[in-house]
Write a protein that holds these residues in place. Structure first.
Motif, PDB file in Angstrom:
ATOM      1  N   GLU A 187     -10.095  21.075  -3.959  1.00 42.42           N
ATOM      2  CA  GLU A 187      -9.494  21.241  -2.638  1.00 42.42           C
ATOM      3  C   GLU A 187     -10.516  21.022  -1.538  1.00 42.42           C
ATOM      4  N   GLU A 188     -11.751  21.424  -1.776  1.00 45.87           N
ATOM      5  CA  GLU A 188     -12.802  21.213  -0.771  1.00 45.87           C
ATOM      6  C   GLU A 188     -13.095  19.722  -0.595  1.00 45.87           C
ATOM      7  N   ALA A 189     -13.009  18.970  -1.684  1.00 43.43           N
ATOM      8  CA  ALA A 189     -13.314  17.539  -1.623  1.00 43.43           C
ATOM      9  C   ALA A 189     -12.144  16.697  -1.157  1.00 43.43           C
ATOM     10  N   ALA A 190     -10.957  17.275  -1.070  1.00 41.51           N
ATOM     11  CA  ALA A 190      -9.753  16.501  -0.767  1.00 41.51           C
ATOM     12  C   ALA A 190      -9.784  15.941   0.645  1.00 41.51           C
ATOM     13  N   THR A 191      -9.404  14.682   0.753  1.00 37.74           N
ATOM     14  CA  THR A 191      -9.239  14.043   2.060  1.00 37.74           C
ATOM     15  C   THR A 191      -7.777  13.755   2.361  1.00 37.74           C
ATOM     16  N   SER A 192      -6.924  13.873   1.339  1.00 37.37           N
ATOM     17  CA  SER A 192      -5.478  13.750   1.552  1.00 37.37           C
ATOM     18  C   SER A 192      -4.773  14.554   0.480  1.00 37.37           C
ATOM     19  N   THR A 193      -3.569  15.013   0.820  1.00 38.62           N
ATOM     20  CA  THR A 193      -2.764  15.782  -0.124  1.00 38.62           C
ATOM     21  C   THR A 193      -1.324  15.316  -0.045  1.00 38.62           C
ATOM     22  N   ALA A 194      -0.748  15.087  -1.205  1.00 38.16           N
ATOM     23  CA  ALA A 194       0.666  14.728  -1.291  1.00 38.16           C
ATOM     24  C   ALA A 194       1.397  15.774  -2.107  1.00 38.16           C
ATOM     25  N   LEU A 230       0.836  -1.200   0.000  1.00 35.35           N
ATOM     26  CA  LEU A 230       0.000   0.000   0.000  1.00 35.35           C
ATOM     27  C   LEU A 230       0.873   1.254   0.000  1.00 35.35           C
ATOM     28  N   PRO A 231       0.602   2.206  -0.885  1.00 38.04           N
ATOM     29  CA  PRO A 231       1.452   3.396  -1.001  1.00 38.04           C
ATOM     30  C   PRO A 231       1.056   4.483  -0.004  1.00 38.04           C
ATOM     31  N   GLU A 232       1.982   5.382   0.236  1.00 35.53           N
ATOM     32  CA  GLU A 232       1.672   6.611   0.954  1.00 35.53           C
ATOM     33  C   GLU A 232       0.960   7.567   0.009  1.00 35.53           C
ATOM     34  N   LEU A 277       1.748   7.858  -9.943  1.00 38.67           N
ATOM     35  CA  LEU A 277       0.504   7.490  -9.260  1.00 38.67           C
ATOM     36  C   LEU A 277      -0.075   6.187  -9.793  1.00 38.67           C
ATOM     37  N   HIS A 278      -0.043   6.003 -11.119  1.00 43.59           N
ATOM     38  CA  HIS A 278      -0.501   4.739 -11.684  1.00 43.59           C
ATOM     39  C   HIS A 278       0.313   3.580 -11.111  1.00 43.59           C
ATOM     40  N   ALA A 279       1.635   3.763 -11.016  1.00 44.97           N
ATOM     41  CA  ALA A 279       2.468   2.702 -10.458  1.00 44.97           C
ATOM     42  C   ALA A 279       2.143   2.468  -8.988  1.00 44.97           C
ATOM     43  N   GLN A 280       1.897   3.529  -8.242  1.00 41.21           N
ATOM     44  CA  GLN A 280       1.481   3.403  -6.840  1.00 41.21           C
ATOM     45  C   GLN A 280       0.249   2.528  -6.701  1.00 41.21           C
ATOM     46  N   ASP A 281      -0.749   2.831  -7.512  1.00 40.90           N
ATOM     47  CA  ASP A 281      -2.069   2.231  -7.328  1.00 40.90           C
ATOM     48  C   ASP A 281      -2.281   0.952  -8.122  1.00 40.90           C
TER      49      ASP A 281
END
Length: 861
Positions: free
Chosen positions: A850-857, A35-37, A78-82
């Protein structure tokens, strides 16, 4: 499943069992390790600046960067992460190297042999030099991002699947991603959406059984026989020049071609077996299609156009689509991307979606881009011209297929001018029956494949061009590059226009007189050069329309134009029952004067009214069944509104009747490989046969000295369906439920198959879900009647609705989720909403994201 892979799965079953029953530490180490960060600061070598990634509650990433190269590098990361194992699996398939990944699995080796014969990877390498420098730069940046994620990670840190495979075969660190890996993936997309190849083979196979061209034709009625409406009418076309009265691709008429009935079925059957060996990566069969429509702002609540799209493809876990937003911090000529939609893990950019100025959807046009050529061969030569007795050498090469844990396999690939010889790839059958030229001393038969995607093209350029398109001219320019697969493009612009554009590389064919048409619907004789392709339909001739008077456009795999208008694209369209239902519901709401909303479009995407029931139930209710027990099923059809919800007893019974009617009517007449699947073509065939009570297909050939008619076949189907459901569901018809029969079981392509231990399947495969709908229904959850099962085979792989008046009010959903990791909360978190016909908010503006974001990297160089 091959024994080695089975042992591998048993090994991981123990791992998963331990993880499930108790050992939290082991769970973290084994299952959650990949699982990625998704938050904090992450180093991505090769970036030129800082990249921000916001993820919402469904884990969908929205990427912000100052250069397009950084956008695509971040997308690759991101594709590789997921989803990297999905990417790696696909690149092994498309390169004909699947056995290198999974070991000595016969199906994998067969697939490699066929794909090496096609040479997908070789064509992709040629395309690398054909696409623009900008596209090459984007693909290189994407690959750089993928490799930045892979660097210094062991296989078990990348994906659980490598742990499974590593129990029996050596699993080295994945090879670096190559930009050509992305281009090769486009070949798989084109292959699964290639048009009428199955109908072409089926005609030849049916002829071998029926020995009557007229009877074969009865099984393949024209689109016009369905009585439904094409996408466009002649008056909708943008200019009169494009309407045309006949295609240049069929104007040269050649006569006096001698045909006979010599034996060919074995060669055709062998070619069909080779085709079937290719893994399904996108989707095949009657259910592979799509719905799309676009409505003018004059008819909407927002006053701007609304566009809807739901491609009907294979349903797997992880899902085909990866949702993403790609946004330049400042949209300029140097950094022109501000786009959101559905991408493919393994390819940069957005395939379907919208930018700030334009939204677009795709449906399979089904253009005839493949032809099978029956060849005369002697050793490594083939007969190019029978009249001139011209035998020429084949192109021959040797491919080496490496097998993890096994010995390599040597494959000799032969090709004619028409394409690779596919009939000799797998050892299937001897040569026997289909109409072809008479003669004796002409060697053996073989079948080669001509396919437009085996010519290098510029589809990659088209994908990037669509992402930055702003008007109809931009769409037309992108369509000229969209060589394969041939797709209907519907689009809408923020300034109020709606339109349609047909792209694709379409072969031009001569008209050649003979016992069967020479229009691509039957295999062609390779020894007569007059049957060869004559070039491509000019891009300027491809149909297009802008702002038709009707105020909406529906493209759902039906014919593009009426017969005889425009270029000859194909004869084997979907018969248009989905499109006709969509048109009817749109027209009804327009007539009622009620403006359309996004919610209306979502409701329409989930419509489950059955055109099959509407055509057949009135006839079925007239059948006299004397026995009260047998008639109990028939009684529940009375008063049915033809909707197919999961709780519908009538839907369960009717579909059982339909399955049994197809079996009783056609199984004795056609080869096993072309038994009726039950899609739109078969509805037209059976509906028309109802007016012919003595049609020979009603007769059961297995009953000696008895000739059955229509009423006997209908009665048998009704009675056997009642008895089948008594066994399958309940003795009481009121307890029958369509959802109990019509279920979707998603399966992981490598470690989710039926031979895998249940413990592993339960972990990597979601629980089956009951589904409404069915084949050729707007909510197109197709099933295959030839299998005897009602299980969902293909369906809406995603649903999207875009409101050009308020892009943040748009909605979307995919079948499973954004992640390919079974331990992720986003592995299947969209499945229940998708199955219920629900969607999620689709933010686009930066404030909404940004309002919908639950995480930011934050990704930094």
């Amino acid at each position: 499943m091959h024994s080695r892979l089975r042992r591998a799965v048993v090994g991981v079953a123990v791992v998963v069992a331990l993880a499930i029953v108790a050992t939290a530490t082991f769970t973290v180490v084994t299952v959650r390790k990949p699982l990625p960060e998704v938050s904090g600061t992450q180093n991505v070598p090769g970036l030129s600046g800082e990249v921000t990634v916001h993820r919402d509650a469904q884990g969908v990433p929205q990427v912000y960067a100052s250069t397009p190269e950084d956008l695509f590098a971040a997308q690759g990361y991101l594709h590789a992460q997921d989803r990297f194992f999905e990417m790696d699996y696909r690149r092994h398939v498309t390169a004909g190297r699947l056995a290198e990944l999974v070991g000595e699995v016969p199906a994998a080796i067969d697939a490699d042999m066929v794909i090496r014969t096609f040479g997908w990877r070789d064509v992709a390498e040629e395309e690398w030099n054909l696409i623009t420098p900008e596209s090459r730069g984007y693909l290189q940046a994407y690959a750089q991002g993928v490799n930045a994620y892979l660097a210094d990670r062991s296989p078990d840190q990348i994906a659980l699947e490598y742990t499974v495979l590593g129990t029996t075969v050596d699993v080295p660190a994945p090879a670096p991603w190559d930009p050509v890996d992305s281009l090769a993936w486009l070949k798989a997309m084109a292959w699964d959406l290639r048009g009428n190849y199955d109908d072409e083979l089926d005609r030849a196979l049916a002829y071998g059984t029926l020995d009557d061209v007229d009877l074969v034709d009865e099984l393949f009625p024209s689109f016009a026989a369905g009585g439904n409406t094409p996408i466009l009418q002649e008056e909708d076309l943008t200019t009169a020049d494009e309407a045309g009265s006949a295609s240049r691709s069929a104007t040269d008429v050649v006569t006096d071609v001698a045909w006979g009935t010599e034996a060919l079925d074995g060669a055709v059957a062998s070619a069909a077996a080779a085709i079937e060996a290719v893994p399904v990566l996108v989707g095949t069969g009657d259910g592979t299609g799509s719905n799309s429509w676009v409505v003018s702002g004059d008819l909407t609540e927002s006053g701007a156009p609304i566009l809807a799209n739901d491609p009907h493809l294979a349903l797997d876990v992880p899902n085909l689509w990866a949702q993403v937003g790609l946004h330049c911090d400042q949209v300029t000529v140097e950094c022109p991307f501000d786009v959101s939609g559905f991408s493919f893990a393994g390819f940069p950019g957005v395939i379907i979606g919208h930018n700030a100025e334009l939204a677009w959807g795709l449906t399979n046009m089904g253009a005839d881009v493949t032809d099978f050529f029956v060849e005369r061969v002697r050793e490594d030569t083939w007969l190019r011209d029978a009249d001139a007795e011209e035998w020429v050498p084949m192109e021959v090469r040797t491919e080496t297929i490496r097998v993890a844990g096994g010995d390599p396999v040597e494959l000799e690939v032969r090709s004619t001018d028409h394409g690779p010889v596919v009939s000799s790839v797998l050892d299937v059958g001897d040569v026997v029956g289909s109409p072809t030229e008479a003669g004796t001393d002409f060697g053996e038969y073989a079948v080669s494949l001509a396919w437009t995607a085996l010519e290098p093209g510029r589809t990659a350029d088209a994908i990037f061009a669509m992402s930055t398109a702003g008007d109809a001219d931009d769409v037309q320019a992108a369509a000229e590059l969209f060589d394969v697969p041939a797709q209907n493009i519907v689009f809408a612009t923020a300034d109020g226009h709606i339109g349609y554009q047909a792209p694709g590389r379409i072969p031009e064919r001569r008209r050649v007189a003979g016992p069967v048409p020479a229009d691509g619907t039957w295999p062609r004789p390779g020894w007569d050069p007059r049957y060869d392709w004559q070039g491509w339909v000019d891009a300027e001739e491809m149909p297009r329309a802008l702002d038709p008077d009707e105020g909406f456009i529906v493209a759902a795999n039906q014919a593009v134009l009426p017969a005889g208008v425009g270029p000859a694209l194909t004869k084997d369209w979907d018969h248009g029952f989905r499109s006709e239902r969509i048109r009817e519901l749109l027209a009804d709401q327009v007539a009622a004067g009620r403006p359309f909303s996004v919610a209306d479009m979502n409701t329409l995407q989930n419509d489950d009214w059955s055109p099959f029931a509407a055509a057949l139930v009135p006839v079925l209710l007239d059948v006299q069944i004397d026995d009260a027990y047998d008639a109990a099923g028939q009684e529940i059809l009375a008063g049915w509104d033809y909707t197919t919800g999961t709780d519908s007893a009538a839907a369960a019974y009717f579909n059982a009747v339909w399955r049994n009617l197809l079996e009783a009517t056609f199984w004795d007449d056609v080869p096993e490989g072309m038994r009726p699947s039950g899609g739109s073509r078969w509805l037209v065939v059976v509906r028309d046969m109802l007016d012919r009570p003595d049609d020979p297909f009603w007769d059961d050939r297995s009953t000696v000295n008895v000739v059955e008619t229509r009423d006997e076949a209908l009665t048998q189907a009704l009675v056997t369906a009642r008895r089948d459901l008594t066994v399958e569901l309940s003795k009481e018809p009121q307890d029958w439920r369509w959802g109990a029969l019509h279920t979707l079981s998603l399966s992981h392509p490598v470690i989710g198959g039926p031979d895998v231990p249940a413990l592993v399947r339960d972990y990597v495969n979601p629980r089956p879900v009951e589904m409404p709908g069915g084949s050729s229904i707007v909510n197109a959850t197709a099933w295959d009647a030839s299998t005897g099962s009602f299980a969902v085979t293909t369906g809406p792989s995603m649903r999207m609705v875009v409101d050009l008046g308020d892009l943040d009010a748009s909605t979307w959903v995919t079948v499973t989720g954004t992640s390919g990791h079974p331990a992720s909360s986003h592995y299947t978190d969209q499945l229940s909403a998708w199955a219920a016909g629900e969607t999620f908010a689709w933010p686009f503006s930066r404030a909404a994201v940004e309002e919908a974001a639950t995480s930011t990297a934050t990704l930094v160089p």
